[in-house]
Design a protein around this motif. Sequence first.
Motif, PDB file in Angstrom:
ATOM      1  N   PHE A 180      22.397 -20.558  14.965  1.00 42.19           N
ATOM      2  CA  PHE A 180      21.793 -19.248  14.737  1.00 42.19           C
ATOM      3  C   PHE A 180      20.951 -18.830  15.945  1.00 42.19           C
ATOM      4  CE2 PHE A 180      23.212 -20.322  10.595  1.00 42.19           C
ATOM      5  CZ  PHE A 180      23.356 -19.128   9.902  1.00 42.19           C
ATOM      6  N   LEU A 204      24.105  -7.983   4.369  1.00 43.74           N
ATOM      7  CA  LEU A 204      23.957  -9.342   3.845  1.00 43.74           C
ATOM      8  C   LEU A 204      23.349  -9.371   2.443  1.00 43.74           C
ATOM      9  CD1 LEU A 204      22.840 -11.414   6.976  1.00 43.74           C
ATOM     10  CD2 LEU A 204      24.953 -11.670   5.664  1.00 43.74           C
ATOM     11  N   ARG A 227      17.877 -18.441  11.586  1.00 43.96           N
ATOM     12  CA  ARG A 227      18.382 -19.150  10.417  1.00 43.96           C
ATOM     13  C   ARG A 227      17.559 -18.839   9.160  1.00 43.96           C
ATOM     14  NH1 ARG A 227      21.649 -23.650   9.966  1.00 43.96           N
ATOM     15  NH2 ARG A 227      21.621 -23.816  12.260  1.00 43.96           N
ATOM     16  N   LEU A 234      21.074 -13.575  13.579  1.00 46.01           N
ATOM     17  CA  LEU A 234      19.726 -13.607  13.009  1.00 46.01           C
ATOM     18  C   LEU A 234      19.155 -15.018  13.091  1.00 46.01           C
ATOM     19  CD1 LEU A 234      20.497 -11.600   9.755  1.00 46.01           C
ATOM     20  CD2 LEU A 234      19.181 -10.742  11.717  1.00 46.01           C
ATOM     21  N   LEU A 282      20.376 -14.016   2.237  1.00 47.06           N
ATOM     22  CA  LEU A 282      21.436 -14.492   1.341  1.00 47.06           C
ATOM     23  C   LEU A 282      20.884 -14.834  -0.040  1.00 47.06           C
ATOM     24  CD1 LEU A 282      23.402 -16.672   3.904  1.00 47.06           C
ATOM     25  CD2 LEU A 282      24.246 -14.592   2.790  1.00 47.06           C
ATOM     26  N   GLU A 330      15.741 -16.303   8.390  1.00 53.34           N
ATOM     27  CA  GLU A 330      15.933 -14.940   7.907  1.00 53.34           C
ATOM     28  C   GLU A 330      17.283 -14.796   7.220  1.00 53.34           C
ATOM     29  OE1 GLU A 330      15.802 -10.242   9.264  1.00 53.34           O
ATOM     30  OE2 GLU A 330      15.749 -11.794  10.809  1.00 53.34           O
ATOM     31  N   ALA A 331      18.322 -15.391   7.796  1.00 51.46           N
ATOM     32  CA  ALA A 331      19.643 -15.329   7.177  1.00 51.46           C
ATOM     33  C   ALA A 331      19.619 -15.951   5.789  1.00 51.46           C
ATOM     34  CB  ALA A 331      20.676 -16.031   8.059  1.00 51.46           C
ATOM     35  N   ARG A 390      21.462  -6.600   8.255  1.00 46.70           N
ATOM     36  CA  ARG A 390      20.568  -7.067   7.183  1.00 46.70           C
ATOM     37  C   ARG A 390      20.923  -6.423   5.850  1.00 46.70           C
ATOM     38  NH1 ARG A 390      16.512  -6.494  11.762  1.00 46.70           N
ATOM     39  NH2 ARG A 390      15.944  -8.663  12.279  1.00 46.70           N
ATOM     40  N   MET A 423      26.233 -12.969  10.966  1.00 50.16           N
ATOM     41  CA  MET A 423      24.967 -13.464  10.423  1.00 50.16           C
ATOM     42  C   MET A 423      24.233 -14.397  11.376  1.00 50.16           C
ATOM     43  SD  MET A 423      26.075 -16.278   7.539  1.00 50.16           S
ATOM     44  CE  MET A 423      26.971 -17.775   8.028  1.00 50.16           C
ATOM     45  N   VAL A 424      24.977 -15.087  12.269  1.00 48.67           N
ATOM     46  CA  VAL A 424      24.318 -16.026  13.182  1.00 48.67           C
ATOM     47  C   VAL A 424      23.528 -15.315  14.271  1.00 48.67           C
ATOM     48  CG1 VAL A 424      25.938 -17.905  12.747  1.00 48.67           C
ATOM     49  CG2 VAL A 424      26.429 -16.245  14.563  1.00 48.67           C
TER      50      VAL A 424
END
Length: 213
Positions: free
Chosen positions: A183, A92, A114, A112, A121, A116-117, A89, A109-110
């Motif tokens: 994700f 990112l 979707r 997490l 970002l 949250e990602a 986290r 990142m996947v």
Amino acid sequence: MSAIRLLVLGAVRQHGRAHGYQVRGDLEYWGAHEWSNAKPGSIYHALKQMAKQGLLHAHEIAPSTAGGPPRTEYELTDRGTEEYFTLLRAALVTYDQRGDMKTAAIGFMVDLPRAEAVALLKERTRRIEAWRASVTDHYVPEEGPGQLGHIGEIMNMWVHTADSEAEWTHGLVERVENGAYTFAGEGEPFVGVLAEDEENPYATGERHPRDDR
């Protein structure tokens, strides 16, 4: 933040349990030895240190095929899982860091959800834009960076880099929001690690004393 910690924890997590040579193979498969400090010695050192720190549980299994001591398999502990997601986290959202940390974060990142990602970002983009504004407001003369002679090219580089990072991140957010990739919680994830006996086409072939352990 340390890219090697994130990379090693992520590789072990994807296997569930993995011995050191498997982790090394995965990182070479990902090309991490080219864009990070993920060399054999640092990988094995990270595994050993994180086991001492309680982030990994070390299982001793059957002796290696080379006839040496028992091979050790590693598994994330609850603390290790917490550390992995903390590093992911943070990587990112943090824009001003080494390229290896950014690359590792995108690779994982996947893991997490979707939403949250996307949120992380977007926060990354906000921080990039805030940093860019601070540079242009406080360091660039009203007449432009050319007033600083060749030193002005440093300002040009900073601003160009910020714009490029923001543009790329915007594009990634758009792709993810439109359903790209799988994700956490959405089904079978993309398989990014080598099977036990799968040949690694990107292996360096460099031997290390701990490869058989």
